[in-house]
Scaffold this motif. Structure first.
Motif: not given
Length: 539
Positions: A350-354, A41-48, A217-220, A335-338
């Motif tokens: 611009m940071v999130v998208y690299g 029952n563990q949940h992680i999300c890694i965004t890059r 748990l999120e990891y950016t 970051a994804a706001s239109m």
């Protein structure tokens, strides 16, 4: 044939990576995941950013944990082998692996998209557990619970590009909410879930402000140190790859310094800088430095993020194009706001998208690969006003410098000073250097431009290293309230030209002239002065 449950896809795809000439072993990531999977029952999300190895790592996770293929022959030779828990957990889990970026090109609605995923997953489960009585149209979560209650089997979810659906042309706000509720119903507080390993570009918080996915748990890259070395290549890893390149290539057109200039510069929360992995591998395979990551999206993709508030970011662009960093408050959830309205929202995206990197409260352009795209944008977008007009003169400025035409150089600098920007108060050399960088923007097509570069017994304001052996090298020094002759003398006294004798470990011969360029500004007379002296003729 299963589509999502215990398939061979992850194994086959990861094996192809392991066998590629410029593979980097990142299997130590599994040491972080094994205890989580065992706990349940563990949940992680890694965004890059895209092209940072998310899918490669997702395939690795599926190949290691999944029961679909015996992967011992693959992993036994990698770093994970021999680690505690390695053998006990190898291929011991039912893995459900879904790449949410995959959709039929004829897909026209969210219901069709998600309906296909549900249908295929339901088919997989019923084929794998034929003895269990499932309801005809039951939700997938119900099927999984029935399996767990009957057999005790748990499932490990590998969900790649979880946010891809948000870019689909058919997606609506109601669809987004429905999608989040689907993931919540599938994963949250489910006894059948061993681990959810999820990747994407955008943080969950952007879309899930309530409780839908708060179990993750999120990891950016900018906010969490954990997993910093697992995505992107570290300097040591690029050293290893470059050594491999030297051993197999005959032409060796790529230099180690070139890899650093072009693809390094992404800051992580841990303080480790990483290279864009796809671009490094492509450069070594092709024996050529170039735009590999950004070629997937043209410069107008960068422009998209700034066009809604050009006035607030124009001067920041000028400073960043000059190699400077600028202060910013990064809010990754926006970051994804239109409707990117504020300066900080624009830079957050611009940071999130690299496109930018973030460190210590400041953002900057990370490397030449991105700098080239910013330069291209600045020279094409008239909406940037004076920044565009100055950049357009940069070809003329470089030509005048190479021809020793100091009158034209001074004329262009005077034009820059007479524009409407408050940047040009020239209170210090940083402001002057920003403008000089802008009026030499075209030079980046032919030169590696280094600012505050260690040379001789000091630091040169600018050194222009030519990409081609026969082009001239340029050492440029700036002075406020001093003459350009003073600038030239400093270049000589501090022996900056020695830098061209040993191009930072590069073996390529440099045969062009070395030009010493002095540029000054007198705050009393409001005049610029320019002087050029040839320190060495062509060899």
């Amino acid at each position: 044939m299963a589509m999502y449950l215990n398939t061979s896809d992850g194994y086959v795809l990861y094996k192809s990576q392991v066998e590629s000439p410029y593979f980097v072993d990142k299997t130590k990531l599994l040491l972080e995941l094994i205890p989580l999977a065992c706990q349940g029952n563990q949940h992680i999300c890694i965004t890059r950013p895209r092209r940072f190895g998310k899918t490669v790592m997702a395939n690795m996770v599926a190949a290691y944990f999944g029961k679909g293929v015996d992967a011992g022959g693959l992993f036994d030779s990698l770093e994970i082998a021999g680690a505690e828990g390695y053998g006990e957990n190898l291929n011991q889990f039912n893995v459900i692996a879904i790449d949410f970026s995959i959709m039929d090109d004829g897909c026209e609605s969210y219901q069709e998209y998600i309906g296909t995923i549900k249908s295929l997953l339901r088919e997989d489960l019923r084929a794998a557990y034929p003895d269990i009585a499932f309801r005809e149209n039951s939700p997938v979560s119900e099927d999984l619970k029935r399996i767990f209650d009957r057999t005790g089997d748990k499932f490990l979810f590998v969900l790649d590009e979880w946010d891809a659906v948000f870019y689909a042309p058919f997606i609506t706000e109601a669809d987004k909410k429905s999608y989040l509720l689907f993931l919540k119903g599938l994963l949250k507080d489910k006894a059948y879930t061993a681990l959810t390993y999820m990747t994407g570009i955008l943080p969950i918080a952007k879309y899930s402000s309530g409780s839908e996915l708060n179990m993750f748990l999120e990891y950016t890259m900018a906010s969490e140190a954990r997993f910093s070395k697992d995505f992107g290549f570290t300097g040591a890893e690029v050293d290893m790859l470059y050594g491999r390149y030297l051993s197999v290539k005959n032409t060796r057109a790529v230099t180690r310094q070139g890899l650093k200039d072009w693809y390094d510069g992404y800051d992580t929360k841990s303080g480790v800088k990483v290279y864009n992995p796809r671009s490094v591998a492509a450069a070594l395979i092709n024996d050529n430095l170039g735009n590999y990551w950004t070629s997937a999206g043209p410069y107008d993709e960068i422009y998209y993020y700034i066009e809604q508030n050009i006035d607030d970011v124009r001067e920041d662009l000028l400073m960043m194009a000059a190699g400077e960093s600028v202060p910013a408050k990064i809010r990754e959830y926006a970051a994804a706001s239109m409707n990117l309205a504020t300066r900080d929202e624009i830079f957050s995206a611009m940071v999130v998208y690299g496109f930018l990197t973030y460190r210590g409260g400041r953002v900057s352009i990370p490397n030449r690969e991105l700098m080239d795209k910013f330069s291209e944008m600045i020279q094409k977008e008239t909406a940037l006003g004076y920044v565009y007009r100055l950049a357009r003169k940069s070809n003329r400025m470089l030509k005048a410098t190479l021809e020793g035409d100091t009158r034209t150089m001074a004329e262009i600098l005077e034009y820059a000073h007479n524009t409407e920007t408050p940047m040009l108060s020239y209170n210090n050399e940083t402001e002057l250097s920003a403008v000089v960088n802008l009026v030499y923007l075209a030079a980046r097509d032919r030169y590696r431009v280094e600012r505050e570069d260690k040379a001789g017994i000091g630091y040169a304001d600018f050194i222009f290293y030519p990409d081609w052996e026969g082009d001239d090298g340029i050492i440029l020094e700036l002075k406020i309230d001093h003459s350009p002759e003073n600038a030239i003398q400093q270049i000589k006294d501090r022996q900056y030209a020695l830098k061209f004798q040993g191009r930072m470990g590069e073996q390529r011969r440099f045969g062009g002239r070395i030009l010493a360029v002095g540029i000054s500004y007198d705050r009393k007379t409001k005049e610029h002065g320019c002087k050029i002296e040839v320190l060495r003729e062509c060899e």
